[in-house]
Write an enzyme that holds these catalytic residues in place. Structure first.
Site: not given
Ligand code: ADE
Length: 248
Positions: A15, A81, A186-187, A210
């Site tokens: 990115e 996700g 995650m951030e 996802d």
């Molecule tokens: N970032 C992108 N997909 C994720 C997932 N499945 N879990 C945690 N962080 C993500």
């Protein structure tokens, strides 16, 4: 008066790459074991950084952007996700709020509450969030994409969620506690907390890579290289353009 420095935080190197290419007079600066890129984008002074993965790393990056580079507002892009109903791969989620799905200091504090903050969620800045929403619509249209744009709660935790049952349980637990999330990553919640501490306006957008299910680990890298970087570039290009137009 010199316009405010805008920090653009990217979760993924793919990115950031396109953004560096758009900078006027790019200058690379090393700090805290990280690389920062200073420059100008559409007449706005910007500083670019990679968040790194996980809440602690992202908090360090956000703190450095504010303390060392004087960032006066911060916008964050990345992937996530999708775990909310109807949040599909290829959709975009603009955060209204963030929470930490792995925060648990019970029984000392209620589940999900951030100790000593008396809250479970940190809200994004309304004005920046609205500008980011508008930039998503305009930016994605410029790519000829009909991606759905959602606006709501994102849950962060130090865990890549990669099983359908885990995603279902996580969504159910958070919903039962009154925090139904659209997506997991995650951030973001860590960066939201840092910006809250400093009083720095913050906004974030995540492209859904996802469904946090059993194929998440396959879908994620494929999506990142093929799609997410194009989305982020189009959205941020439009977002910074709009900041300049509003002379913010
Ligand atoms: N970032 C992108 N997909 C994720 C997932 N499945 N879990 C945690 N962080 C993500």
């Amino acid at each position: 008066m010199r316009p405010a420095t805008t920090a653009i935080l990217s979760a993924l190197a793919e990115e950031q790459q396109g953004l560096i290419g758009l900078l006027r007079e790019p200058q690379r600066v090393a700090r805290a074991g990280r690389e920062f890129w200073l420059g100008e984008l559409h007449g706005t002074p910007v500083v670019l950084a990679l968040s790194r993965m996980g809440k602690v790393a992202a908090a360090t990056t956000a703190t450095t952007l504010i303390e060392a580079f004087g960032a006066q507002r911060l916008v964050f892009t990345g992937v996530a996700g999708g775990i909310g109903p109807g949040v599909q791969v290829g959709d975009v989620v603009v955060a209204r709020e963030f929470m930490q799905h792995d925060m648990d200091a019970s029984p000392l504090f209620p589940r999900y509450q951030i100790p000593l903050y008396d809250r479970e969620r940190f809200a994004c800045d309304i004005v920046l969030g609205d500008a980011l929403l508008a930039a998503c619509h305009t930016g994605l249209r410029s790519l000829d994409l009909q991606a759905a744009v959602h606006h709501g709660l994102i849950a962060s935790g130090d865990r890549f969620v990669s099983a359908a049952e885990e995603a279902r349980l996580l969504h159910a637990a958070l919903s039962d506690a009154g925090h139904p999330p659209l997506a997991v990553e995650m951030e973001g919640a860590a960066v939201a907390q840092v910006c809250h501490d400093y009083g720095v306006p913050f906004a974030a957008v995540r492209t859904i890579s996802d469904r946090a299910d059993d194929t998440a680990h396959v879908d994620f890298p494929k999506f990142v290289t093929e799609v997410a970087s194009r989305y982020a570039l189009a959205i941020i290009d439009e977002f910074v353009r709009s900041l300049n137009n509003s002379k913010a």
